[in-house]
Design an enzyme around this catalytic site. Structure first.
Site, PDB file in Angstrom:
ATOM      1  N   GLY A  10      20.393  53.106 -31.100  1.00  0.00           N
ATOM      2  CA  GLY A  10      20.582  54.533 -30.682  1.00  0.00           C
ATOM      3  C   GLY A  10      21.410  55.388 -31.357  1.00  0.00           C
ATOM      4  N   ARG A  13      21.817  59.965 -32.792  1.00  0.00           N
ATOM      5  CA  ARG A  13      22.474  61.378 -32.531  1.00  0.00           C
ATOM      6  C   ARG A  13      23.962  60.851 -31.982  1.00  0.00           C
ATOM      7  NH1 ARG A  13      18.046  60.723 -30.236  1.00  0.00           N
ATOM      8  NH2 ARG A  13      17.151  62.105 -31.312  1.00  0.00           N
ATOM      9  N   ASP A  60      11.999  49.830 -30.858  1.00  0.00           N
ATOM     10  CA  ASP A  60      12.029  49.807 -29.438  1.00  0.00           C
ATOM     11  C   ASP A  60      12.742  48.649 -28.851  1.00  0.00           C
ATOM     12  OD1 ASP A  60      11.597  49.979 -26.900  1.00  0.00           O
ATOM     13  OD2 ASP A  60       9.499  50.034 -26.912  1.00  0.00           O
ATOM     14  N   VAL A  61      14.241  48.987 -28.508  1.00  0.00           N
ATOM     15  CA  VAL A  61      14.888  47.762 -28.173  1.00  0.00           C
ATOM     16  C   VAL A  61      14.469  46.884 -26.913  1.00  0.00           C
ATOM     17  CG1 VAL A  61      17.083  48.861 -29.148  1.00  0.00           C
ATOM     18  CG2 VAL A  61      16.520  49.279 -26.782  1.00  0.00           C
ATOM     19  N   SER A 139      30.334  52.233 -19.299  1.00  0.00           N
ATOM     20  CA  SER A 139      30.817  53.605 -19.207  1.00  0.00           C
ATOM     21  C   SER A 139      31.714  53.534 -17.941  1.00  0.00           C
ATOM     22  CB  SER A 139      29.435  54.488 -18.967  1.00  0.00           C
ATOM     23  OG  SER A 139      29.750  55.526 -18.023  1.00  0.00           O
ATOM     24  N   TYR A 151      21.994  54.051 -13.655  1.00  0.00           N
ATOM     25  CA  TYR A 151      23.012  54.059 -14.854  1.00  0.00           C
ATOM     26  C   TYR A 151      24.184  53.208 -14.535  1.00  0.00           C
ATOM     27  CZ  TYR A 151      25.342  55.831 -18.914  1.00  0.00           C
ATOM     28  OH  TYR A 151      25.962  56.210 -20.075  1.00  0.00           O
ATOM     29  N   ALA A 154      23.510  49.443 -14.512  1.00  0.00           N
ATOM     30  CA  ALA A 154      23.186  49.198 -15.946  1.00  0.00           C
ATOM     31  C   ALA A 154      24.735  49.059 -16.521  1.00  0.00           C
ATOM     32  CB  ALA A 154      22.435  50.152 -16.698  1.00  0.00           C
ATOM     33  N   LYS A 155      25.349  49.988 -16.528  1.00  0.00           N
ATOM     34  CA  LYS A 155      26.580  49.817 -17.320  1.00  0.00           C
ATOM     35  C   LYS A 155      27.615  48.828 -16.703  1.00  0.00           C
ATOM     36  CE  LYS A 155      25.638  53.036 -20.304  1.00  0.00           C
ATOM     37  NZ  LYS A 155      25.685  52.382 -21.755  1.00  0.00           N
TER      38      LYS A 155
END
Length: 250
Positions: A10, A13, A60-61, A139, A151, A154-155
């Site tokens: 990723g 950016r 593509d991970v 995060s 999210y 996942a984090k």
């Protein structure tokens, strides 16, 4: 500092790009990975223009074959990868009653499946070299955040998998740590501002008022932390989650 080969996912950016460029400034060779090779190439070109060595890869991970091919190319072109930053991620924010199963699964697939797939591919090089640094992006949302059930899950999962890597790989000279950013000015936070219908300027100003250091974070703030965790001097730091959020998080 010993020159190493680093992979940053990723990395086209935001936080990923800042880490890739910081690693290059530290003297490492850097594989800039992102979904589209042409996007990764922009960052790789900046690195080479500054005198560093970089390889851009479209990977593509979530696809094991794509990841394995990419990692093999890194090893062949730059050398054995011994630093890995799992930064690839997406957001598909929605309130629970509106979030679809597809939105939930898509976010977990990139953050968790992707983390597992590429870490599994890279760890063998680390074990062979008896040196490795795995750095995964968690995060503050791991503590829960409105509109981010996918999210946040996942984090939080990143934190558990990070500690497991540390336990399993520590005896081979491999450390595993997670960075949990707070409010960082990126395309993702801009997307969040857009989702809730406020300008990014107002969004960041409001966020800064709640942060003890009285400012929002920049991608470079995370890159500095990643630089330390990737260093030889960080060899006794493993299995940790470091909140880089301008203040304490519980």
């Amino acid at each position: 500092m010993t020159q190493r080969v680093a992979i940053v996912t990723g990395a086209a950016r935001g936080i990923g790009a800042a880490i890739a460029e910081r690693f290059a400034a530290d003297g490492h060779k850097v594989a800039v990975m992102d979904l589209k090779q042409e996007d990764a190439q922009v960052v790789a070109d900046r690195i080479t223009a500054a005198g560093g060595e970089a390889l851009a890869l479209g990977t593509d991970v979530t696809d094991e074959a794509s990841v394995n091919a990419g990692v093999e190319e890194v090893a062949k072109t730059l050398g054995a990868p011994t630093i890995l930053v799992n930064n690839a991620g997406i957001i598909k924010d929605n309130m629970l009653f509106k979030m679809s199963l597809a939105e939930f699964q898509a976010v977990l697939a990139v953050h968790l499946n992707g983390n597992f797939i590429i870490t599994k591919a890279v760890q063998k090089y680390m074990v062979e070299e008896k040196f490795g640094r795995i750095i995964s992006m968690s995060s503050t949302s791991a503590l829960g955040n409105r509109g981010q059930a996918n999210y946040s899950a996942a984090k939080a999962g990143i934190q558990g998998i990070t500690k497991t890597y540390a336990i399993e790989l520590g005896k081979y000279g491999v450390t595993s740590n997670a960075i949990a950013p707070g409010f960082i000015e990126t395309d993702m936070t801009k997307a969040t501002a857009e989702r809730i219908g406020v300008s990014f300027e107002d969004f960041t100003a409001a966020a800064a008022k709640a942060i003890p250091v009285a400012r929002t974070g920049k991608p470079e703030d995370i890159a500095h932390t990643a630089s330390f965790l990737a260093s030889e001097g960080a060899g006794f730091v493993s299995g940790q989650v470091i909140y880089v959020a301008g203040g304490p998080k519980n």
